[in-house]
Structure formats: C-alpha cells, structure tokens
Design a protein around this motif. Structure first.
Motif, PDB file in Angstrom:
ATOM      1  N   PHE A   1       1.138  -1.042   0.378  1.00 35.83           N
ATOM      2  CA  PHE A   1       0.094   0.112  -0.272  1.00 35.83           C
ATOM      3  C   PHE A   1       0.932   1.226  -0.245  1.00 35.83           C
ATOM      4  CE2 PHE A   1      -3.461  -2.263   2.262  1.00 35.83           C
ATOM      5  CZ  PHE A   1      -4.420  -2.835   0.909  1.00 35.83           C
ATOM      6  N   THR A   2       2.208   1.490   0.127  1.00 44.24           N
ATOM      7  CA  THR A   2       2.933   2.384  -0.164  1.00 44.24           C
ATOM      8  C   THR A   2       4.480   1.937  -0.780  1.00 44.24           C
ATOM      9  OG1 THR A   2       4.354   1.663   1.957  1.00 44.24           O
ATOM     10  CG2 THR A   2       1.792   2.890   2.381  1.00 44.24           C
TER      11      THR A   2
ATOM     12  N   LEU B   1      -2.302  10.350  13.196  1.00 40.90           N
ATOM     13  CA  LEU B   1      -1.182  10.489  14.029  1.00 40.90           C
ATOM     14  C   LEU B   1      -0.663   9.308  13.726  1.00 40.90           C
ATOM     15  CD1 LEU B   1      -2.261  10.777  17.636  1.00 40.90           C
ATOM     16  CD2 LEU B   1      -0.970  12.089  16.972  1.00 40.90           C
ATOM     17  N   HIS B   2       0.332   9.391  13.088  1.00 41.83           N
ATOM     18  CA  HIS B   2       1.697   8.289  12.076  1.00 41.83           C
ATOM     19  C   HIS B   2       2.426   7.605  12.662  1.00 41.83           C
ATOM     20  CE1 HIS B   2       4.134   7.534   8.231  1.00 41.83           C
ATOM     21  NE2 HIS B   2       3.391   6.415   8.530  1.00 41.83           N
ATOM     22  N   GLY B   3       3.058   7.343  13.728  1.00 37.32           N
ATOM     23  CA  GLY B   3       4.021   7.372  15.171  1.00 37.32           C
ATOM     24  C   GLY B   3       5.367   7.846  14.873  1.00 37.32           C
TER      25      GLY B   3
ATOM     26  N   TRP C   1       8.923   1.268  10.938  1.00 36.53           N
ATOM     27  CA  TRP C   1       8.248   1.021  10.011  1.00 36.53           C
ATOM     28  C   TRP C   1       6.892   1.779   9.554  1.00 36.53           C
ATOM     29  CZ3 TRP C   1       2.494  -0.970  10.143  1.00 36.53           C
ATOM     30  CH2 TRP C   1       2.206  -0.662  11.177  1.00 36.53           C
ATOM     31  N   CYS C   2       6.879   3.349   9.992  1.00 33.04           N
ATOM     32  CA  CYS C   2       5.919   4.198   9.368  1.00 33.04           C
ATOM     33  C   CYS C   2       6.575   4.878   8.092  1.00 33.04           C
ATOM     34  CB  CYS C   2       5.842   5.268  10.414  1.00 33.04           C
ATOM     35  SG  CYS C   2       5.654   5.231  11.656  1.00 33.04           S
ATOM     36  N   ALA C   3       7.519   4.457   7.717  1.00 36.69           N
ATOM     37  CA  ALA C   3       8.340   4.245   6.146  1.00 36.69           C
ATOM     38  C   ALA C   3       7.320   3.567   5.276  1.00 36.69           C
ATOM     39  CB  ALA C   3       9.688   4.369   6.176  1.00 36.69           C
ATOM     40  N   GLU C   4       6.963   2.877   5.665  1.00 31.99           N
ATOM     41  CA  GLU C   4       6.154   1.742   5.229  1.00 31.99           C
ATOM     42  C   GLU C   4       4.230   1.763   5.663  1.00 31.99           C
ATOM     43  OE1 GLU C   4       8.396  -2.508   4.826  1.00 31.99           O
ATOM     44  OE2 GLU C   4       9.646  -0.979   5.880  1.00 31.99           O
ATOM     45  N   TYR C   5       3.704   2.300   5.837  1.00 27.70           N
ATOM     46  CA  TYR C   5       2.921   2.269   6.083  1.00 27.70           C
ATOM     47  C   TYR C   5       2.051   4.147   6.297  1.00 27.70           C
ATOM     48  CZ  TYR C   5      -0.701   2.773  10.278  1.00 27.70           C
ATOM     49  OH  TYR C   5      -1.677   3.264  11.025  1.00 27.70           O
ATOM     50  N   ILE C   6       0.912   3.779   6.167  1.00 25.20           N
ATOM     51  CA  ILE C   6       0.383   5.206   5.603  1.00 25.20           C
ATOM     52  C   ILE C   6      -1.823   4.946   6.328  1.00 25.20           C
ATOM     53  CG2 ILE C   6      -1.524   6.814   4.460  1.00 25.20           C
ATOM     54  CD1 ILE C   6       0.560   6.112   1.821  1.00 25.20           C
TER      55      ILE C   6
ATOM     56  N   GLN D   1       6.026  10.534   1.020  1.00 20.94           N
ATOM     57  CA  GLN D   1       4.478   9.662   0.266  1.00 20.94           C
ATOM     58  C   GLN D   1       3.954  10.672   0.828  1.00 20.94           C
ATOM     59  OE1 GLN D   1       3.675   5.350  -0.596  1.00 20.94           O
ATOM     60  NE2 GLN D   1       1.938   6.394  -2.200  1.00 20.94           N
ATOM     61  N   LEU D   2       3.598  10.444   2.376  1.00 20.66           N
ATOM     62  CA  LEU D   2       2.702  10.879   3.160  1.00 20.66           C
ATOM     63  C   LEU D   2       2.362  12.466   3.166  1.00 20.66           C
ATOM     64  CD1 LEU D   2      -0.350  10.458   4.548  1.00 20.66           C
ATOM     65  CD2 LEU D   2       1.379   9.705   6.737  1.00 20.66           C
ATOM     66  N   ASP D   3       3.799  12.919   2.984  1.00 17.56           N
ATOM     67  CA  ASP D   3       4.373  14.749   3.222  1.00 17.56           C
ATOM     68  C   ASP D   3       3.621  14.993   2.120  1.00 17.56           C
ATOM     69  OD1 ASP D   3       5.666  13.968   5.869  1.00 17.56           O
ATOM     70  OD2 ASP D   3       7.264  14.705   5.282  1.00 17.56           O
ATOM     71  N   GLN D   4       3.691  14.853   0.846  1.00 17.36           N
ATOM     72  CA  GLN D   4       3.124  14.617  -0.339  1.00 17.36           C
ATOM     73  C   GLN D   4       2.101  15.298  -0.701  1.00 17.36           C
ATOM     74  OE1 GLN D   4       5.586  16.066  -2.084  1.00 17.36           O
ATOM     75  NE2 GLN D   4       3.428  17.325  -3.305  1.00 17.36           N
ATOM     76  N   MET D   5       1.341  13.391   0.306  1.00 15.64           N
ATOM     77  CA  MET D   5      -0.418  14.077  -0.071  1.00 15.64           C
ATOM     78  C   MET D   5      -1.019  14.665   0.695  1.00 15.64           C
ATOM     79  SD  MET D   5      -0.275   9.518  -0.131  1.00 15.64           S
ATOM     80  CE  MET D   5      -2.093   8.718  -0.816  1.00 15.64           C
ATOM     81  N   LEU D   6      -0.957  14.557   1.829  1.00 13.26           N
ATOM     82  CA  LEU D   6      -0.968  15.201   3.075  1.00 13.26           C
ATOM     83  C   LEU D   6      -0.678  17.357   2.698  1.00 13.26           C
ATOM     84  CD1 LEU D   6       0.214  14.360   6.448  1.00 13.26           C
ATOM     85  CD2 LEU D   6      -2.179  14.625   5.599  1.00 13.26           C
ATOM     86  N   SER D   7       0.775  17.559   1.643  1.00 13.72           N
ATOM     87  CA  SER D   7       0.516  18.686   1.167  1.00 13.72           C
ATOM     88  C   SER D   7       0.207  19.001   0.257  1.00 13.72           C
ATOM     89  CB  SER D   7       1.960  19.000   1.151  1.00 13.72           C
ATOM     90  OG  SER D   7       2.793  18.961   2.232  1.00 13.72           O
ATOM     91  N   ASN D   8      -0.686  18.145  -0.747  1.00 21.55           N
ATOM     92  CA  ASN D   8      -1.515  18.591  -1.742  1.00 21.55           C
ATOM     93  C   ASN D   8      -2.502  18.971  -2.092  1.00 21.55           C
ATOM     94  OD1 ASN D   8       0.790  18.196  -3.712  1.00 21.55           O
ATOM     95  ND2 ASN D   8       0.292  15.454  -3.874  1.00 21.55           N
TER      96      ASN D   8
END
Length: 457
Positions: free
Chosen positions: A212-213, A354-356, A360-365, A388-395
């Motif tokens: 998923f990531t 909250l991401h954690g 392993w957060c690098a592999e998890y959304i 990836q999650l940074d970008q999705m939130l920023s967008n």
C-alpha cells in the motif's frame, strides 16, 4: 447509463482469503469489503473464506471457519459472541469461561510455536480451499491481510495445487529497526522470524503481490532482490483508498461553534499517542490562556493509551480530552459504526492523523487518512519518515508536522488556533481517493480479462 461489456473471462472465479472479512469498522476488513462491489461489477465471481468474527455476506458464497488453534479460537469466539449477543453479562460469562478452559492449551501453543494468535486459521482455509480448487471451482486465490494467516493459506494452496495466487499485503510483514536496516537480518522473535520467511515465500511463489505504500515496496525489494525478476512475483504499489460509508457523503458547510474540536479516530498506543497533542496544548495555553475554555480534544475508536492518561493527569486536562470509545452499530437508527464515525468526522473542526514514531512508518499510511479525505474537513498530520504521506497531505492543504519536532508541532497547533479564531480554517484541496482506482489498478496489472470498469452514456 449502460456498462460497456466485454466477453467474460474463464478465469473469473476468485477465492478471497480474508480473516477479518465484514468486521464493522476494522481497517483490515474495509480494505477488501470496499473492493467487492467493483470486483462484482467487473465480472469477478468471488467465494470468500473468513473467520467467524464478521457478518456473513449474502451476495456470494461466504464461508466462515473457526480457527483450529486455541488462541485464535478464543479471539474469534469473543467476537462471535459479541456479534450475536452484545457485550453484556452473557458475553462476560461465556468468554471468561472459554478463556479459563483454553488457558493451558494457549500456553502450550505459545511455548512450542510463539506465533501470533490468528495463524491457525490458515488450516481450515487451506483444507476447504484445496477441495474447491480440486473440484475445478476456483481460478485465482486472492489472499489479503491483515492477519497473515490468509497469506499462509494462500501459500499452501499455491504449492499444493499450482493455482494462480495474488497477494495483498496491508502492513509490512518485516518490521525494520532503523533507516539503515533493510530487515534482512534474522529476528529473535519467532513470530517475526516466520513473517520474514513468509515474505520470502510470497515473493517466490505468488504470481502478483502488492503493497500500500512506495516505501513498503522499496524495502521489500531491498530484502528480496529477486522481486520482479522473471519467474517471481511482480510487486507494485496500490493506494487502497476508501469509500464513503452509505454512499457519497453530502457536502456540508462547516458550522463554527464556540469550541475548537480536534478529533482523532482509531487506535492509540505509546508510539501513537494523543500526549503529543496535549503537550502542545499545554504550551499553547501559556501563550493564550483563554484558549483553554475553547479547545477540546476528542478520541474515538479506542481506549486511551498510558501516555495520554499520564498527560491528562499532569496538565489537569480531564475536561479537555473527551474519550468516546468505539462507535458500534446503533440499534435505534440502524446506522453502522462506520456511518456514525463519518458523521462525527464531519462535525470536527480539525481531524488529527497520528502516524507513530516507529521506523516502519516509512512503509505505512494510516487507513483513516483515506476516510478523512471524504469528510471535507482539514487534517493535521503528524508524520514520521514518510515522504509519500507528506506529499499527499501537502497536496491537500493539510496542516503538516513531523514526529519529534516539538517546536514545529507547537507552532502548527498555534496556527490552527489562530485560523479557527479568525474562522478561516482551510478547505481541503484535491479529491478523495476511492477504491475504484485500486480495483482498476489490480485488475489491469494482473491482466485478468474482465468486464470493463468504464461506463459509457
């Protein structure tokens, strides 16, 4: 509107292995159950095997099996009793009695194997799946989880029958310890050792496997250089997305009240704690003392973790943080837990993601991210090591902080407070990510000829 139909394939009979299928509000369930309407529309004829923990689906053959191991039996039995009779006195009596009876057997299971409890569900899933395949009733086995017992059953079926096997890995099977750790070393924990072995077996035997990531695919390839080579599983990324419960959510104009409501949905733990928010709130109140009368933090879906409880006591925030627990199906209105959750999400001023703080957060959304996108409410994401999650939130115009950056988190909360005071909270940009795109990606890549997903007027 009419569907554009192609010739139905001969390889459209899928056995779906999903331990937690149709468990209301469970991410591991929603990820597969939300796909079902699109798979049906595409001409797939599913047979689902699951544990007894969810509601039996009536749209297609759905067989529910008790696990054969004592620990998994206890887990499944608890959920089955809750579904049948609620969590009252009968639930407490029966589950306590079963736990006492099974305790010595669970102890032996842990001593000799040391695997996570649901592993033994693979045995009935394999036994019944093998019979269906040998009877010529299944073309493709699709294991999805969640609990890795589904993948273990899929692996056994692939080895014994040679059936086409496609695999959907929700969370990484191998948990890394640091940015420089690819997860290749042998773990000490026996369950972790088996999950590492299972990942290698999936990549060796599966026809297709997806995560998923982007981070999860990257590290899986780092551990398994044979991924995507000829004769081995072809790995790729699928954004799971989410569908709005009960259909399309109607957009509602946000109504400001005299309270800034910050709402978190989902599980909490030491590595994913609302203490992060309460610490920032304590700093904010030193600068804006009057904010204490107007800010409330709401927790839905899980008990409070120990760090959050400690922070409440330390700062005297007993009236600031409101714990609502898990929202179950409402017998009066008939609304499911998911539908009630979405209503509460839409009432929030800001949704907390909250991401954690684990590697392993690098592999998890978090799956809640995709649900949040449907609500039209601004998100405050506190992210750890995941570009990836940074970008999705920023967008999407979200508030973005990074785990461990205390000053940055404090500044973000102050910005949220000032935006709310001025009645100028941001309106999210971009669109929600639906499940239809995930199904289209999967069907396109696994190259199963199916009915077109496109609609033509």
């Amino acid at each position: 509107m009419r569907k554009h139909t192609e010739t139905l394939p001969t390889k459209n009979r899928w056995l779906i292995l999903s331990h937690g299928f149709n468990m209301d509000g469970r991410a591991a369930s929603q990820t597969i159950t939300d796909k079902i309407p699109y798979l049906l529309e595409a001409g797939i004829k599913p047979v689902v095997f699951s544990a007894i923990t969810g509601i039996q689906d009536q749209r297609f053959p759905h067989r529910q099996f008790l696990a054969w191991g004592p620990a998994a039996f206890r887990f499944d039995f608890r959920h089955w009793i809750a579904n049948q009779y609620g969590r009252g006195l009968l639930y407490k009596l029966l589950t306590r009695s079963v736990s006492i009876l099974l305790a010595p057997f669970i102890g032996l299971e842990k001593f000799f194997l040391g695997y996570s409890s649901q592993w033994s569900w693979a045995m009935p899933a394999f036994t019944h799946g093998r019979q269906l395949i040998r009877d010529g009733k299944i073309d493709v086995v699709y294991s999805t989880g969640g609990a890795w017992s589904a993948h273990l059953a899929g692996l056994w079926l692939k080895k014994v029958t040679g059936v086409k096997w496609i695999v959907e890995v929700h969370d990484p099977l191998v948990i890394r310890k640091s940015p420089v750790d690819a997860g290749s070393e042998r773990p000490k924990n026996r369950d972790a050792q088996f999950r590492q072995y299972l990942e290698r077996q999936i990549i060796r035997y599966a026809d297709y496997v997806w995560w998923f990531t982007e981070g999860a695919v990257h590290y899986a390839k780092a551990r398994n250089p044979n991924l995507n080579t000829q004769g081995n599983a072809r790995g790729f990324t699928v954004l799971p997305g989410a569908n709005p419960p009960g259909g399309i959510i109607t957009s509602k104009a946000h109504q400001y009240s005299d309270t800034l409501n910050l709402c978190h949905f989902g599980s909490l733990a030491k590595d994913r704690s609302l203490a992060t928010i309460l610490n920032a709130l304590s700093s904010l109140l030193k600068k804006y003392p009057h904010a204490g009368r107007h800010i409330r933090v709401h927790a839905y879906g899980a008990p409070l973790d120990v760090l959050t409880l400690d922070a409440i006591k330390q700062y005297g925030f007993e009236d600031v943080l409101l714990a609502h627990g898990r929202l179950e199906k409402d017998s009066v209105s008939g609304k499911s837990g998911r539908e009630r959750v979405v209503e509460k999400m839409q009432e929030a001023d800001v949704l907390i993601l909250l991401h954690g703080n684990d590697e392993w957060c690098a592999e998890y959304i978090p799956s809640k991210f995709y649900e949040y996108l449907w609500t039209g409410r601004p998100i405050w994401g506190i992210v750890h090591h995941n570009p990836q999650l940074d970008q999705m939130l920023s967008n999407r115009g979200a508030y973005l902080s990074h785990e461990g950056d205390l000053e940055g988190i404090n500044m973000t909360l102050e910005r949220i407070w000032l935006d709310w005071e001025q009645k100028h909270l941001p309106t999210p940009t971009g669109e929600a990510i639906g499940v239809n795109q995930a199904v289209a990606t999967i069907l396109g890549i696994v190259q199963t000829p199916v009915n077109s997903l496109n609609h033509h007027s």
